[in-house]
Design a protein around this motif. Structure first.
Motif, short mmCIF file in Angstrom:
data_model
loop_
_atom_site.label_atom_id
_atom_site.label_comp_id
_atom_site.label_asym_id
_atom_site.label_seq_id
_atom_site.Cartn_x
_atom_site.Cartn_y
_atom_site.Cartn_z
N UNK A 275 0.82 -1.20 0.00
CA UNK A 275 0.00 0.00 0.00
C UNK A 275 0.86 1.26 0.00
N UNK A 276 0.52 2.19 -0.88
CA UNK A 276 1.09 3.53 -0.82
C UNK A 276 0.14 4.38 0.01
N UNK A 277 0.61 4.87 1.15
CA UNK A 277 -0.21 5.67 2.05
C UNK A 277 0.16 7.14 1.90
N UNK A 278 -0.81 7.95 1.55
CA UNK A 278 -0.61 9.38 1.38
C UNK A 278 -1.27 10.09 2.56
N UNK A 279 -0.45 10.67 3.43
CA UNK A 279 -0.95 11.38 4.61
C UNK A 279 -1.19 12.83 4.23
N UNK A 280 -2.47 13.23 4.21
CA UNK A 280 -2.86 14.56 3.76
C UNK A 280 -3.85 15.17 4.75
N UNK A 281 -3.96 16.47 4.72
CA UNK A 281 -4.96 17.16 5.55
C UNK A 281 -6.12 17.57 4.65
N UNK A 282 -7.24 16.91 4.84
CA UNK A 282 -8.41 17.20 4.02
C UNK A 282 -8.84 18.65 4.26
N UNK A 283 -9.13 19.34 3.17
CA UNK A 283 -9.54 20.73 3.31
C UNK A 283 -8.43 21.71 3.03
N UNK A 284 -7.18 21.25 3.10
CA UNK A 284 -6.05 22.12 2.78
C UNK A 284 -5.72 22.04 1.29
N UNK A 285 -5.01 23.04 0.79
CA UNK A 285 -4.75 23.15 -0.65
C UNK A 285 -4.05 21.93 -1.23
N UNK A 286 -3.16 21.31 -0.43
CA UNK A 286 -2.37 20.21 -0.98
C UNK A 286 -3.20 18.94 -1.22
N UNK A 287 -4.37 18.82 -0.56
CA UNK A 287 -5.12 17.55 -0.62
C UNK A 287 -5.48 17.16 -2.05
N UNK A 288 -6.18 18.05 -2.75
CA UNK A 288 -6.59 17.73 -4.12
C UNK A 288 -5.40 17.64 -5.06
N UNK A 289 -4.41 18.49 -4.84
CA UNK A 289 -3.22 18.51 -5.71
C UNK A 289 -2.48 17.17 -5.65
N UNK A 290 -2.22 16.67 -4.44
CA UNK A 290 -1.48 15.41 -4.28
C UNK A 290 -2.35 14.23 -4.72
N UNK A 291 -3.64 14.27 -4.38
CA UNK A 291 -4.54 13.18 -4.77
C UNK A 291 -4.58 13.03 -6.28
N UNK A 292 -4.69 14.14 -6.99
CA UNK A 292 -4.74 14.08 -8.46
C UNK A 292 -3.40 13.63 -9.04
N UNK A 293 -2.31 14.04 -8.43
CA UNK A 293 -0.98 13.59 -8.88
C UNK A 293 -0.87 12.07 -8.74
#
Length: 451
Positions: free
Chosen positions: A209-227
């Protein structure tokens, strides 16, 4: 089928509406399957009879014989599991209307198009269908259905209500390959970790599993998810891409398990779920499509070295009779060929470790002037060793001088028992003298199976 729960259990409260929804769905289908619930804290004899050790526990009774439920925690998963247990492995689809209704009614549906169900490929398909409880399978030999979905005989299609909508199986149609195909395509390319998806993520066939630790609601969430989404598809049968909302309080222990702090988010880790969990950390904190792709490719190619947790070495680590070890100084101290070294592997939350602490300190005091003996301890939840895996606490190991052939202590956790063990060079106490209670990582807060 019934559920044994407890009124105070958070997981039970989360499951309750899905369980009720599954019951309504079965009623709409005019199924003879009945769902019920039992308060296991009130019906203690019943809970003991069925060996309930955690909540919620779900059991399916068929002809009065109980079967442990091992499906998902959403209504569709529960219904699919029950229908699979009570019917044929694959539903016979005889008309275009039946096929459409079957596909539309399920979030994921797998259909085999076979004129002859006695072929090796059809048998492999039915074998896979019988062994997969999470998703419904259908099978058809009808020409009109073949035409409707523009497929040839022998085609297997996974229909889904997300991502690309459907995926056609390619390759050698063996049961193993079909199961791998379903496992790799039945979850979204990017799975969000929560109570509903946890079982599918950690209980599924894909163990990397690749686990991506992100803060939902912050600018990076959608950017990293789409990447991640842009590069995930080629890896979908080998690595599961998972996002974890690090801002949720319930997910803090996951960060702790990886030795991460909140200010490190956004971050990525890879984990391989096998007998011994292996964790990997990218060289760069940058999370772009290129860096994520490179990280996963290097992992699959075996180019990455495990990321092992370690604490900073305290300046006064050797001040007290019981020496403090961390990952960085463990080998130097424990594998000293001129000394006998007793090491306690402990967990800060472990009750048995807390009970042992004053006794162990007394053992350290007893040997403090002996230059040939070292009494030491290491927090095994914060320090990981490539050569030693510990899953129960406390674990005590003696590293004898000379060949350092490690001997585990299994005697009573008393001052007399431990001193005899050390003084005898690991002879007295290596065997099991009496039952010894241990706490595993499933006994208390840090549970790996509920990451």
């Amino acid at each position: 089928m019934f559920i044994l729960d407890a009124p105070w259990c958070g997981h039970c409260k989360a499951l309750a509406p899905e369980f009720a929804k599954a019951a309504n769905t079965l009623a709409e289908k005019e199924s003879g399957i009945k769902l019920a619930k039992v308060d296991a804290t009130e019906e203690t004899e019943l809970a003991e009879e069925h060996q309930v050790r955690g909540y919620p526990t779900l059991k399916f009774f068929r002809n009065a014989s109980p079967v442990e439920y091992n499906g998902g925690r959403q209504a569709d998963d529960i219904v699919a599991w029950l229908l699979k247990k009570t019917g044929p492995p694959a539903k016979e689809l005889k008309t275009v209307e039946e096929a459409k209704e079957f596909i539309d009614a399920n979030n994921v549906a797998v259909v085999g198009f076979f004129k002859d169900q006695t072929t090796d490929a059809a048998k492999a398909f039915l074998g896979a269908a019988a062994s997969i409880d999470d998703h419904p399978f259908g099978i058809t030999s009808d020409d009109k259905i073949f035409k409707e979905y523009d497929v040839q005989c022998g085609t297997i299609v996974l229909f889904k209500k997300f991502d690309e909508g459907k995926v056609v199986f390619e390759g050698d149609a063996t049961e193993k390959n079909i199961k791998k195909f379903v496992a790799g395509n039945s979850l979204p390319l990017i799975v969000e970790f929560n109570h509903e998806t946890a079982q599918k993520i950690f209980g599924g066939d894909i163990k990397s599993h690749l686990l991506l630790f992100l803060n939902k609601g912050e600018d990076h969430f959608e950017k990293v998810t789409e990447a991640a989404r842009s590069v995930a598809k080629p890896f979908k049968e080998q690595v599961l891409f998972v996002t974890i909302d690090a801002s949720e309080e319930d997910h803090q222990r996951i960060l702790e398990f990886f030795g991460m702090k909140k200010d490190e988010v956004p971050a990525a880790r890879l984990i391989k779920l096998e007998e011994d969990m292996a964790k990997y950390k990218p060289e760069s904190n940058e999370l772009t499509s290129d860096s994520i792709k490179q990280f996963v490719e290097d992992f699959l190619a075996g180019k990455l070295k495990q990321h092992l947790l370690t604490q900073d070495l305290p300046e006064d680590w050797d001040k007290e009779p019981v020496k403090v070890l961390v990952a960085s100084n463990f080998d130097k101290i424990a594998f000293d060929s001129e000394k006998d070294v007793l090491v306690e592997f402990y967990a800060p939350w472990c009750g048995h470790c807390k009970q042992l602490a004053p006794i162990y300190d007394k053992v350290g005091e007893h040997f403090k002037d002996d230059k040939n003996i070292v009494i030491a301890k290491i927090d095994a939840t914060a320090n990981e060793l490539e050569h030693t895996k510990v899953t129960s606490f406390p674990t005590l190991k003696l590293y004898p001088k000379g060949d350092n052939n490690v001997i585990e202590y299994n005697g009573p956790r008393t001052f007399e028992g431990l001193t005899k063990f050390v003084e005898s060079g690991g002879v007295d106490g290596a065997g099991i003298d009496e039952p010894v209670e241990e706490e595993t990582e499933d006994d208390d807060t840090p549970r790996k199976d509920e990451l």
